[in-house]
Design a protein around this motif. Sequence first.
Motif, PDB file in Angstrom:
ATOM      1  N   LEU A 173      -2.731   8.655  -9.741  1.00 28.84           N
ATOM      2  CA  LEU A 173      -1.972   7.452  -9.393  1.00 28.84           C
ATOM      3  C   LEU A 173      -2.748   6.155  -9.632  1.00 28.84           C
ATOM      4  O   LEU A 173      -2.148   5.136  -9.957  1.00 28.84           O
ATOM      5  CB  LEU A 173      -1.542   7.518  -7.923  1.00 28.84           C
ATOM      6  N   GLU A 174      -4.077   6.195  -9.440  1.00 32.12           N
ATOM      7  CA  GLU A 174      -4.874   4.968  -9.520  1.00 32.12           C
ATOM      8  C   GLU A 174      -5.833   4.942 -10.705  1.00 32.12           C
ATOM      9  O   GLU A 174      -6.438   3.907 -10.975  1.00 32.12           O
ATOM     10  CB  GLU A 174      -5.672   4.774  -8.226  1.00 32.12           C
ATOM     11  N   ALA A 215      -9.357   5.120  -0.607  1.00 33.71           N
ATOM     12  CA  ALA A 215      -8.647   4.600  -1.780  1.00 33.71           C
ATOM     13  C   ALA A 215      -7.718   3.445  -1.419  1.00 33.71           C
ATOM     14  O   ALA A 215      -7.107   2.843  -2.300  1.00 33.71           O
ATOM     15  CB  ALA A 215      -7.862   5.718  -2.454  1.00 33.71           C
ATOM     16  N   ARG A 257       0.820  -1.215   0.000  1.00 31.68           N
ATOM     17  CA  ARG A 257       0.000   0.000   0.000  1.00 31.68           C
ATOM     18  C   ARG A 257       0.856   1.269   0.000  1.00 31.68           C
ATOM     19  O   ARG A 257       1.895   1.334   0.651  1.00 31.68           O
ATOM     20  CB  ARG A 257      -0.934   0.003   1.207  1.00 31.68           C
ATOM     21  N   THR A 258       0.407   2.258  -0.757  1.00 34.53           N
ATOM     22  CA  THR A 258       1.062   3.565  -0.781  1.00 34.53           C
ATOM     23  C   THR A 258       0.981   4.193   0.602  1.00 34.53           C
ATOM     24  O   THR A 258      -0.082   4.254   1.221  1.00 34.53           O
ATOM     25  CB  THR A 258       0.383   4.482  -1.812  1.00 34.53           C
ATOM     26  N   ALA A 261     -11.064   5.108 -10.053  1.00 32.79           N
ATOM     27  CA  ALA A 261     -10.867   5.029  -8.602  1.00 32.79           C
ATOM     28  C   ALA A 261     -11.224   6.346  -7.926  1.00 32.79           C
ATOM     29  O   ALA A 261     -11.811   6.363  -6.842  1.00 32.79           O
ATOM     30  CB  ALA A 261      -9.421   4.652  -8.288  1.00 32.79           C
ATOM     31  N   ILE A 278      -5.524  10.720  -6.485  1.00 32.00           N
ATOM     32  CA  ILE A 278      -5.990   9.348  -6.694  1.00 32.00           C
ATOM     33  C   ILE A 278      -6.203   9.093  -8.178  1.00 32.00           C
ATOM     34  O   ILE A 278      -5.829   8.033  -8.694  1.00 32.00           O
ATOM     35  CB  ILE A 278      -7.297   9.099  -5.911  1.00 32.00           C
ATOM     36  N   TYR A 283      -5.044   3.601   0.799  1.00 31.76           N
ATOM     37  CA  TYR A 283      -3.682   3.994   1.143  1.00 31.76           C
ATOM     38  C   TYR A 283      -3.441   3.847   2.652  1.00 31.76           C
ATOM     39  O   TYR A 283      -4.381   3.889   3.445  1.00 31.76           O
ATOM     40  CB  TYR A 283      -3.419   5.433   0.725  1.00 31.76           C
TER      41      TYR A 283
END
Length: 356
Positions: free
Chosen positions: A237-238, A100, A74-75, A242, A234, A102
């Motif tokens: 990055l995702e 999300a 996980r980030t 998301a 988000i 994280y």
Amino acid sequence: MKSYFLLSIFTLLCFIKVENAVSQKKIASQITYVCPPCNRKCDHLTFDKPGICMHCNMKLVDKSTLKDHPKPNRTKVGFYLQSGVEILDFAGPMEVFAYAGYDVFTISKTKEPIYAQGILTVIPDYDLSDAPQADILVFFGGNAVLPSKDKELITWIRSQNNTKYYFSVCSGALILAEAGILDNQKATTFRYTIEALKNFKKINVLPNVRYVDNGKTITTAGVSAGIDGALHMIAKLEGLTAAVETAFYMEYEWTPNKGIILGSDNPYHNINNVSILKDYKGKFKSNQNQTYELVLDPIINTLFIIINNEKHPVFYIEKNRFFLPFTANFLVFERDKNDVITGLKNTAHSNLFIKQ
């Protein structure tokens, strides 16, 4: 006699069927459900029926299958908090990053309680001496001038060489500015600290913007703007799906692509793509005679939906799926075997709207 024999066989089969159903129900009731490993406290919780974990929003699985669900990498998001910190500054982005998936943790100068706006007491998870390396390091407004002048904190920030992204909300930009993180970049901050940020001559300060994304650093305007910046991160990055699903969960009326994006990783490249959007234009009607009309504004390259004579923007997420911010719902389009749009559904209800 023959009829009696057949009746007996039929009765026996029915009894076996009922017994099997009862046995299967007993077996199902004995299954223990857990959420897949997410490195949160809910990893240790168990449930007696399938569903969604209320803590991490992951789909519950049979505990016996846990070996098929390795722990995710996980980030890690480090929230630096100072006494006086604005509650919504950090609580809004915390909700976004946590939903999300994280790994969010709090850091402060010491582990002494933090008094957010003099209302909420927060006990930091770490201090500067033992804080783990964060992938995303975040700073917030509310008494941010003091930590921006704290030499020990600024030295610590400069030492975080493996941090991938820096993020600030409100006057938290002053802390990043003092550490030199914003040098030779564009940035924004709370409307009342714009002039203070302009004192850093190497920073191109932009007022009246929701957030500025330079690639590695994201600065946002005041208080609630942190939610928009976090949702943007988000999306960055995702993926956009998301981000809008997070906004949907939060029932937050988020407008994607509302900031300034200077990096190459822009998640909104299809939102205003006319060649894609024009395929979704048209009128749609339900069995209850409710009508939707989708129109394309060629000047601002935006698709709008007209509902009850009111016009609202909709945003392309992926093929056949749009986000409707004003209700935080989705429009889902249906197509035939020739890939021609035949109808749509609004996730707010189950009615199918047929294309006219």
